[in-house]
Design a protein around this motif. Structure first.
Motif, short mmCIF file in Angstrom:
data_model
loop_
_atom_site.label_atom_id
_atom_site.label_comp_id
_atom_site.label_asym_id
_atom_site.label_seq_id
_atom_site.Cartn_x
_atom_site.Cartn_y
_atom_site.Cartn_z
N LYS B 78 43.72 -0.22 -65.19
CA LYS B 78 44.84 0.71 -65.37
C LYS B 78 45.93 -0.04 -66.12
CE LYS B 78 47.65 4.24 -63.14
NZ LYS B 78 48.02 4.97 -61.90
N PRO B 79 46.48 0.54 -67.20
CA PRO B 79 47.44 -0.18 -68.01
C PRO B 79 48.80 -0.38 -67.34
CG PRO B 79 47.08 2.02 -68.90
CD PRO B 79 46.11 1.84 -67.78
N SER B 80 49.15 0.50 -66.38
CA SER B 80 50.46 0.40 -65.75
C SER B 80 50.37 1.01 -64.35
CB SER B 80 51.51 1.15 -66.59
OG SER B 80 52.76 1.16 -65.94
N VAL B 81 50.48 0.18 -63.33
CA VAL B 81 50.25 0.67 -61.96
C VAL B 81 51.55 1.15 -61.32
CG1 VAL B 81 48.18 -0.68 -61.54
CG2 VAL B 81 50.42 -1.67 -60.98
N HIS B 82 51.39 2.05 -60.34
CA HIS B 82 52.51 2.54 -59.54
C HIS B 82 52.36 2.04 -58.12
CE1 HIS B 82 52.46 6.16 -62.46
NE2 HIS B 82 53.31 5.25 -62.88
N ILE B 83 53.47 2.09 -57.40
CA ILE B 83 53.44 1.73 -55.97
C ILE B 83 52.38 2.55 -55.26
CG2 ILE B 83 54.71 1.80 -53.80
CD1 ILE B 83 55.83 -0.35 -55.40
N SER B 84 52.25 3.81 -55.64
CA SER B 84 51.33 4.73 -54.97
C SER B 84 49.86 4.39 -55.21
CB SER B 84 51.58 6.17 -55.43
OG SER B 84 51.42 6.27 -56.83
N ASP B 85 49.58 3.45 -56.11
CA ASP B 85 48.19 3.01 -56.34
C ASP B 85 47.74 1.99 -55.31
OD1 ASP B 85 48.79 3.08 -59.89
OD2 ASP B 85 47.78 4.59 -58.65
N THR B 86 48.65 1.55 -54.47
CA THR B 86 48.29 0.62 -53.40
C THR B 86 47.23 1.26 -52.51
OG1 THR B 86 50.43 -0.49 -53.37
CG2 THR B 86 49.13 -0.58 -51.34
N ALA B 87 46.06 0.63 -52.45
CA ALA B 87 44.92 1.21 -51.73
C ALA B 87 43.77 0.21 -51.77
CB ALA B 87 44.49 2.53 -52.38
N GLU B 88 42.69 0.58 -51.09
CA GLU B 88 41.44 -0.18 -51.14
C GLU B 88 40.53 0.51 -52.14
OE1 GLU B 88 41.41 -2.73 -48.89
OE2 GLU B 88 39.43 -3.52 -49.39
N TYR B 89 39.89 -0.27 -53.00
CA TYR B 89 39.03 0.29 -54.04
C TYR B 89 37.61 -0.24 -53.85
CZ TYR B 89 43.25 1.94 -56.29
OH TYR B 89 44.44 2.59 -56.54
N PHE B 90 36.66 0.68 -53.86
CA PHE B 90 35.26 0.34 -53.63
C PHE B 90 34.42 0.72 -54.84
CE2 PHE B 90 35.33 -0.78 -49.16
CZ PHE B 90 36.44 -0.11 -48.68
N CYS B 91 33.60 -0.20 -55.28
CA CYS B 91 32.61 0.06 -56.32
C CYS B 91 31.28 0.35 -55.63
CB CYS B 91 32.50 -1.17 -57.22
SG CYS B 91 31.36 -1.01 -58.59
N ALA B 92 30.51 1.30 -56.17
CA ALA B 92 29.23 1.64 -55.56
C ALA B 92 28.23 1.99 -56.65
CB ALA B 92 29.38 2.82 -54.59
#
Lengths: 111, 115
Positions: B78-92
């Motif tokens: 993502k070229p520019s992140v927001h505070i709201s992007d704070t999360a856990e990300y899983f690849c599957a």
């Protein structure tokens, strides 16, 4: 209208008790799953059912017993709860390509 | 059998900075690829997927991922992140043939966006 719903959202219980978590999906998918997520967020598949038939039963204690009365429902019953069973349990259903739709999770705390 | 490696367990970034979350996989057959996001105290939801066609796929909230077959990777950017992007990300991944579409997940990457 929730696609995958599971109840209850929270369970707090004593060691040795038995508990059940229910899951229902209204997406028409043939395949449903139970996943366990530990405190480090690691997702472990426990069971998978396809059209009411068990197709995956990973290495879980036999105190865990899934039941699928029809292809829209997959319930999880846990006997003789132990401290290590504390986790968040997710139900999911999937399309044919494996894309998963998750419920909101059921947080189990064993005291 | 498939395996998925997410090399970074935690990625801290400042708001408006770019970010890349890495995902590599191993499989003896062709695969479908997915990124899921889990916001705090919620279930996982699909962020984006690669099934076929263009190797660059995008989400509605500005994330993109590129399928690189030669490097067996599906990194999320993502070229520019927001505070709201704070999360856990899983690849599957799931196999795209053979009749079994059981997903294999990576261990997850915690994206922490600081103001």
């Amino acid at each position: 209208d929730t696609a995958v719903s599971q109840t209850p959202k929270y369970l707090v219980t004593q060691m040795g008790n038995d508990k059940s978590i229910k899951c229902e999906q209204n997406l028409g998918h043939d395949t449903m799953y139970w996943y366990k997520q530990d405190s480090k967020k690691f997702l472990k598949i426990m069971f998978s059912y396809n059209n009411k038939e068990l197709i995956i039963n990973e290495t879980v204690p036999n105190r865990f017993s899934p039941k699928s009365p029809d292809k829209a429902h997959l319930n999880l019953h846990i006997n003789s709860l132990e401290l290590g069973d504390s986790a968040v349990y997710f139900c999911a259903s999937s399309r044919v390509n494996g894309e998963l739709f998750f419920g909101e999770g059921s947080r189990l705390t064993v005291l | 059998a498939q395996s998925v490696t997410q090399l970074d367990s935690q990625v801290p970034v400042f708001e408006e900075a770019p970010v890349e979350l890495r995902c590599n996989y191993s499989s003896s057959v062709s695969v479908y690829l997915f990124w899921y996001v889990q916001y705090p105290n919620q279930g996982l939801q699909l962020l984006l997927k690669y099934l076929s066609g263009s190797t660059l796929v995008e989400s509605i909230n500005g994330f993109e991922a590129e399928f690189n077959k030669s490097q067996t990777s599906f990194h999320l950017r993502k070229p520019s992140v927001h505070i709201s992007d704070t999360a856990e990300y899983f690849c599957a991944v799931t196999p795209s043939s053979g009749g079994s579409y059981i997903p294999t997940f990576g261990r997850g990457t915690s994206l922490i966006v600081h103001p």
